[in-house]
Design an enzyme around this catalytic site. Structure first.
Site, PDB file in Angstrom:
ATOM      1  N   GLY A  35       0.757  -1.203  -0.076  1.00  0.00           N
ATOM      2  CA  GLY A  35      -0.053  -0.047   0.064  1.00  0.00           C
ATOM      3  C   GLY A  35       0.576   1.324  -0.067  1.00  0.00           C
ATOM      4  O   GLY A  35       0.227   2.197  -0.335  1.00  0.00           O
ATOM      5  N   GLN A  87      -6.438  23.361  11.561  1.00  0.00           N
ATOM      6  CA  GLN A  87      -5.700  23.121  12.868  1.00  0.00           C
ATOM      7  C   GLN A  87      -4.609  23.891  13.119  1.00  0.00           C
ATOM      8  O   GLN A  87      -3.372  23.396  12.909  1.00  0.00           O
ATOM      9  CB  GLN A  87      -5.538  21.619  13.162  1.00  0.00           C
ATOM     10  CG  GLN A  87      -4.897  21.337  14.646  1.00  0.00           C
ATOM     11  CD  GLN A  87      -5.956  21.088  15.606  1.00  0.00           C
ATOM     12  OE1 GLN A  87      -7.332  20.919  15.384  1.00  0.00           O
ATOM     13  NE2 GLN A  87      -5.407  21.185  16.843  1.00  0.00           N
ATOM     14  N   HIS A 119      -6.176  30.211   4.569  1.00  0.00           N
ATOM     15  CA  HIS A 119      -6.894  30.266   5.761  1.00  0.00           C
ATOM     16  C   HIS A 119      -6.570  30.818   6.878  1.00  0.00           C
ATOM     17  O   HIS A 119      -7.282  31.701   7.279  1.00  0.00           O
ATOM     18  CB  HIS A 119      -7.320  28.564   6.157  1.00  0.00           C
ATOM     19  CG  HIS A 119      -8.264  28.523   7.339  1.00  0.00           C
ATOM     20  ND1 HIS A 119      -9.376  28.656   6.943  1.00  0.00           N
ATOM     21  CD2 HIS A 119      -8.229  28.298   8.597  1.00  0.00           C
ATOM     22  CE1 HIS A 119     -10.313  28.812   8.273  1.00  0.00           C
ATOM     23  NE2 HIS A 119      -9.353  28.276   9.276  1.00  0.00           N
ATOM     24  N   ASP A 158     -19.152  34.715   8.154  1.00  0.00           N
ATOM     25  CA  ASP A 158     -18.814  34.924   9.276  1.00  0.00           C
ATOM     26  C   ASP A 158     -17.815  36.062   9.232  1.00  0.00           C
ATOM     27  O   ASP A 158     -17.353  36.384   8.135  1.00  0.00           O
ATOM     28  CB  ASP A 158     -17.979  33.492  10.098  1.00  0.00           C
ATOM     29  CG  ASP A 158     -16.811  32.917   9.209  1.00  0.00           C
ATOM     30  OD1 ASP A 158     -16.146  33.735   8.555  1.00  0.00           O
ATOM     31  OD2 ASP A 158     -16.680  31.651   9.074  1.00  0.00           O
ATOM     32  N   LYS A 181     -24.546  35.529  14.380  1.00  0.00           N
ATOM     33  CA  LYS A 181     -24.966  34.292  14.970  1.00  0.00           C
ATOM     34  C   LYS A 181     -25.729  35.045  16.090  1.00  0.00           C
ATOM     35  O   LYS A 181     -25.215  35.657  17.002  1.00  0.00           O
ATOM     36  CB  LYS A 181     -24.366  33.407  15.278  1.00  0.00           C
ATOM     37  CG  LYS A 181     -23.742  32.298  14.140  1.00  0.00           C
ATOM     38  CD  LYS A 181     -23.200  30.985  14.459  1.00  0.00           C
ATOM     39  CE  LYS A 181     -22.705  30.386  13.296  1.00  0.00           C
ATOM     40  NZ  LYS A 181     -21.760  29.242  13.814  1.00  0.00           N
ATOM     41  N   ARG A 183     -27.791  33.600  19.760  1.00  0.00           N
ATOM     42  CA  ARG A 183     -28.447  32.324  20.199  1.00  0.00           C
ATOM     43  C   ARG A 183     -29.644  32.789  20.823  1.00  0.00           C
ATOM     44  O   ARG A 183     -30.066  33.933  21.662  1.00  0.00           O
ATOM     45  CB  ARG A 183     -27.257  32.187  21.478  1.00  0.00           C
ATOM     46  CG  ARG A 183     -27.623  31.142  22.301  1.00  0.00           C
ATOM     47  CD  ARG A 183     -26.546  30.186  23.078  1.00  0.00           C
ATOM     48  NE  ARG A 183     -25.671  29.764  22.259  1.00  0.00           N
ATOM     49  CZ  ARG A 183     -25.702  28.514  21.451  1.00  0.00           C
ATOM     50  NH1 ARG A 183     -26.873  27.885  21.617  1.00  0.00           N
ATOM     51  NH2 ARG A 183     -24.879  27.995  20.857  1.00  0.00           N
ATOM     52  N   ASP A 207     -17.013  31.761   0.771  1.00  0.00           N
ATOM     53  CA  ASP A 207     -16.360  31.269   1.855  1.00  0.00           C
ATOM     54  C   ASP A 207     -14.802  30.774   1.567  1.00  0.00           C
ATOM     55  O   ASP A 207     -14.812  30.455   0.121  1.00  0.00           O
ATOM     56  CB  ASP A 207     -16.985  30.273   2.654  1.00  0.00           C
ATOM     57  CG  ASP A 207     -16.425  30.275   4.126  1.00  0.00           C
ATOM     58  OD1 ASP A 207     -15.460  31.003   4.453  1.00  0.00           O
ATOM     59  OD2 ASP A 207     -17.215  29.328   4.855  1.00  0.00           O
TER      60      ASP A 207
END
Ligand code: R5P
Length: 282
Positions: A35, A87, A119, A158, A181, A183, A207
């Protein structure tokens, strides 16, 4: 100078070569019986442009192997889509900064790096070599212009995507805004544009990445309830994970478009022109 690519970036790499008027050298890709990846490219000498999007871990391994195969040439790494970039910090104790791990490993095999909407621009320093970021806002703006929507509103899902929507709208005279946003309860969240009313408007959500499509689907439902005539979605990197495309279509998104940093049927504008221009300026 010659261009080589990993398996999943061949179309974009060929377009970059064409834009530069240089040779695109084919690479053979296969696997060993256990593999492991194998590839063979060449012949190469002088300068090489290595093009490879990290769409998954196999693509990352191929890119590392290809950079190593080019080690006797002066290599420009073109990383159209950098997976693992989200990340970009240690959110919880014990986690890696994945963007740093990937950028520093790739940077070791290259003289310079060119990325596309990475990003988070602070990731560029982790390459350890001269690294730049290319913007596709003009390409997205031109594509939207071709749709001939009457007085479209370009909306960021956003605050982070505000610079992208402003750059897309520049020169076209379109209004821009971003979703906020609110709540409503412990479980309920609603969204609406910060300043503008969408009633009777064509809305384009823009985006950097569409991954699961969840962000766009949620926003589209609310925008339609608020009276938008049509909702369109454009992005730089069309990851379209799992059944994202079906979800977007099911939510009635009229246009779903991305660049060719990730090859798919939704890739209707190309990063090749901006990448070639940046290589020429290096
Ligand atoms: C987030 O930081 C990105 O800019 C995108 O908004 C996000 O990746 C979109 O993800 P999804 O399509 O899964 O909602």
């Amino acid at each position: 100078m010659r261009v080589v690519s990993t398996r999943n970036s061949q179309i974009l790499a060929a377009r970059v070569a064409e834009n530069l008027g240089i040779e695109f050298v084919p690479t053979a890709y296969s696997r060993f019986p256990d593999g492991e990846h194998y590839l063979r490219t060449g012949p190469l000498d002088g300068e090489t442009v290595v093009v490879g999007s990290i769409t998954d871990s196999d693509a990352l391994v191929q890119l590392l192997l290809l950079l190593d195969a080019c080690e006797e040439t002066e290599t420009t790494l073109v990383l159209p889509y950098m997976g693992y970039a989200r990340q970009d910090r240690r959110f919880r104790e014990g986690e890696p900064v994945s963007a740093r791990a990937i950028a520093s490993s790739l940077g070791m095999g290259a003289a310079r790096a060119i990325t596309v909407h990475i990003h988070e621009p602070s990731i560029l320093r982790h390459f350890g070599v001269d690294a730049t970021e290319v913007s596709l806002a003009p390409e997205i703006g031109n594509f939207l212009s071709s749709l001939r929507l009457e007085d479209p509103l370009i909306l960021a899902p956003d605050e982070g995507a505000v610079p992208l929507v402003q750059a897309i709208a520049r020169g076209h005279g379109w209004e821009t805004d971003h979703l906020v946003k609110t709540r409503l309860s412990g479980t309920e969240v609603t969204m609406s544009p910060k300043r503008l009313d969408v009633t009777g408007r064509h809305v384009v959500i823009a985006d950097d990445i569409i991954s699961t499509g969840g962000t766009i689907v949620q926003a589209a439902g609310i925008l339609k309830e608020q009276g938008a005539i049509s909702v369109h979605a454009v992005c730089v990197h069309g990851v379209f994970a799992g059944n994202a495309y079906s979800l977007l279509k099911g939510a009635g998104i009229r246009t779903i478009a991305s660049s060719d940093t990730i090859e798919s049927a939704c890739a209707v504008y190309s990063a090749s022109g901006m990448i070639a221009r940046t290589i020429r300026e290096c």
